[in-house]
Design a protein around this motif. Structure first.
Motif, mmCIF file in Angstrom:
data_model
loop_
_atom_site.group_PDB
_atom_site.id
_atom_site.type_symbol
_atom_site.label_atom_id
_atom_site.label_comp_id
_atom_site.label_asym_id
_atom_site.label_seq_id
_atom_site.Cartn_x
_atom_site.Cartn_y
_atom_site.Cartn_z
ATOM 1 N N GLU A 70 0.791 -1.219 0.000
ATOM 2 C CA GLU A 70 0.000 0.000 0.000
ATOM 3 C C GLU A 70 0.830 1.279 0.000
ATOM 4 O O GLU A 70 0.403 2.276 -0.568
ATOM 5 C CB GLU A 70 -0.948 -0.004 1.198
ATOM 6 C CG GLU A 70 -1.989 -1.106 1.116
ATOM 7 C CD GLU A 70 -2.792 -1.261 2.393
ATOM 8 O OE1 GLU A 70 -2.547 -0.495 3.356
ATOM 9 O OE2 GLU A 70 -3.655 -2.156 2.431
ATOM 10 N N ASP A 87 3.967 9.514 -16.142
ATOM 11 C CA ASP A 87 2.571 9.938 -16.101
ATOM 12 C C ASP A 87 2.419 11.232 -16.895
ATOM 13 O O ASP A 87 3.169 12.177 -16.681
ATOM 14 C CB ASP A 87 2.174 10.159 -14.637
ATOM 15 C CG ASP A 87 0.711 10.455 -14.454
ATOM 16 O OD1 ASP A 87 0.024 10.719 -15.446
ATOM 17 O OD2 ASP A 87 0.248 10.418 -13.303
ATOM 18 N N LYS A 94 5.081 5.705 -11.377
ATOM 19 C CA LYS A 94 4.411 5.114 -10.220
ATOM 20 C C LYS A 94 3.736 3.816 -10.624
ATOM 21 O O LYS A 94 3.560 3.535 -11.806
ATOM 22 C CB LYS A 94 3.411 6.080 -9.593
ATOM 23 C CG LYS A 94 2.468 6.755 -10.540
ATOM 24 C CD LYS A 94 1.659 7.799 -9.813
ATOM 25 C CE LYS A 94 0.958 8.710 -10.801
ATOM 26 N NZ LYS A 94 0.154 9.708 -10.166
ATOM 27 N N MET A 96 0.316 1.654 -10.073
ATOM 28 C CA MET A 96 -1.074 1.777 -9.645
ATOM 29 C C MET A 96 -1.610 0.396 -9.253
ATOM 30 O O MET A 96 -1.382 -0.582 -9.962
ATOM 31 C CB MET A 96 -1.934 2.331 -10.780
ATOM 32 C CG MET A 96 -1.379 3.581 -11.419
ATOM 33 S SD MET A 96 -1.212 4.936 -10.300
ATOM 34 C CE MET A 96 -2.837 5.565 -10.297
ATOM 35 N N SER A 99 -8.238 -0.092 -6.995
ATOM 36 C CA SER A 99 -9.187 0.820 -7.635
ATOM 37 C C SER A 99 -8.495 2.018 -8.277
ATOM 38 O O SER A 99 -9.057 2.643 -9.178
ATOM 39 C CB SER A 99 -10.223 1.289 -6.622
ATOM 40 O OG SER A 99 -9.582 1.979 -5.571
ATOM 41 N N ASP A 100 -7.280 2.344 -7.833
ATOM 42 C CA ASP A 100 -6.547 3.460 -8.450
ATOM 43 C C ASP A 100 -6.279 3.188 -9.927
ATOM 44 O O ASP A 100 -6.356 4.100 -10.757
ATOM 45 C CB ASP A 100 -5.203 3.689 -7.741
ATOM 46 C CG ASP A 100 -5.388 4.174 -6.321
ATOM 47 O OD1 ASP A 100 -6.492 4.677 -6.011
ATOM 48 O OD2 ASP A 100 -4.436 4.049 -5.535
ATOM 49 N N SER A 101 -5.966 1.932 -10.256
ATOM 50 C CA SER A 101 -5.675 1.608 -11.647
ATOM 51 C C SER A 101 -6.927 1.746 -12.510
ATOM 52 O O SER A 101 -6.855 2.225 -13.642
ATOM 53 C CB SER A 101 -5.095 0.201 -11.767
ATOM 54 O OG SER A 101 -6.027 -0.758 -11.351
ATOM 55 N N MET A 103 -9.560 3.767 -11.887
ATOM 56 C CA MET A 103 -9.890 5.189 -12.009
ATOM 57 C C MET A 103 -8.943 5.893 -12.972
ATOM 58 O O MET A 103 -9.366 6.755 -13.754
ATOM 59 C CB MET A 103 -9.834 5.857 -10.626
ATOM 60 C CG MET A 103 -10.980 5.456 -9.753
ATOM 61 S SD MET A 103 -11.010 6.164 -8.086
ATOM 62 C CE MET A 103 -9.809 7.417 -8.059
ATOM 63 N N THR A 104 -7.676 5.531 -12.947
ATOM 64 C CA THR A 104 -6.705 6.141 -13.846
ATOM 65 C C THR A 104 -7.007 5.779 -15.292
ATOM 66 O O THR A 104 -6.961 6.639 -16.177
ATOM 67 C CB THR A 104 -5.286 5.680 -13.484
ATOM 68 O OG1 THR A 104 -5.045 5.954 -12.112
ATOM 69 C CG2 THR A 104 -4.257 6.402 -14.312
#
Length: 151
Positions: A70, A87, A94, A96, A99-101, A103-104
């Motif tokens: 995390e 990015d 970074k 991911m 859920s970050d992946s 959303m990205t």
């Protein structure tokens, strides 16, 4: 026989329920954004045996894995292993996960649609995006990875 009773069947890391009956190397692949190679690197960085069964790990080993996945994953992985290199908005490298992946990915597709680039237009229309042939194939059914707007 006592050890068999003390297994945790579900271990929660990065808002994901992982199977406690699998080896650490394979259980970590249940987290979106972590494959087998990244799971091996993360487990070794957390000083956990990748071949150990996840449910039998002590609490301190699981907490080390949690912190590694995390918080410290960007420091652990080499740049070439990260899934978000250079990015476009921040310019940093970074990795991911979870859920970050998702959303990205969604924001990247929306950005492509907004600037009206070729890939964005293909996403909007529900066509194939990655240069596949469309003259003779893909005439029936839905296309994997691209959803069509409902009217």
């Amino acid at each position: 026989m006592e050890d068999k009773d003390k297994i945790r069947h579900i271990v929660r890391i990065a808002n994901t329920d992982l199977q406690g009956t699998q080896k650490v190397e394979y259980a970590l692949t249940g987290i979106r954004g972590l494959g087998r190679r990244t799971a091996m690197v993360v487990a070794k960085a957390a000083k956990v045996d990748p071949g150990a069964v996840m449910g039998y790990l002590p609490d301190d080993a699981i907490s080390r894995l949690k912190v590694q996945v995390e918080e410290k994953i960007n420091d652990t992985l080499p740049v070439w292993m990260m899934n978000r290199q250079r990015d476009p908005f921040t310019g940093e490298d970074k990795h991911m996960i979870s859920s970050d992946s998702l959303m990205t990915l969604r924001s990247d597709i929306n950005f492509m649609k907004m600037i009206r680039c070729y890939r964005g237009i293909r996403h909007e229309r529900g066509h194939r995006v990655r240069g596949q042939r469309t003259k003779s194939t893909g005439r029936k059914g839905s296309i994997v990875g691209v959803s069509r707007k409902k009217k």
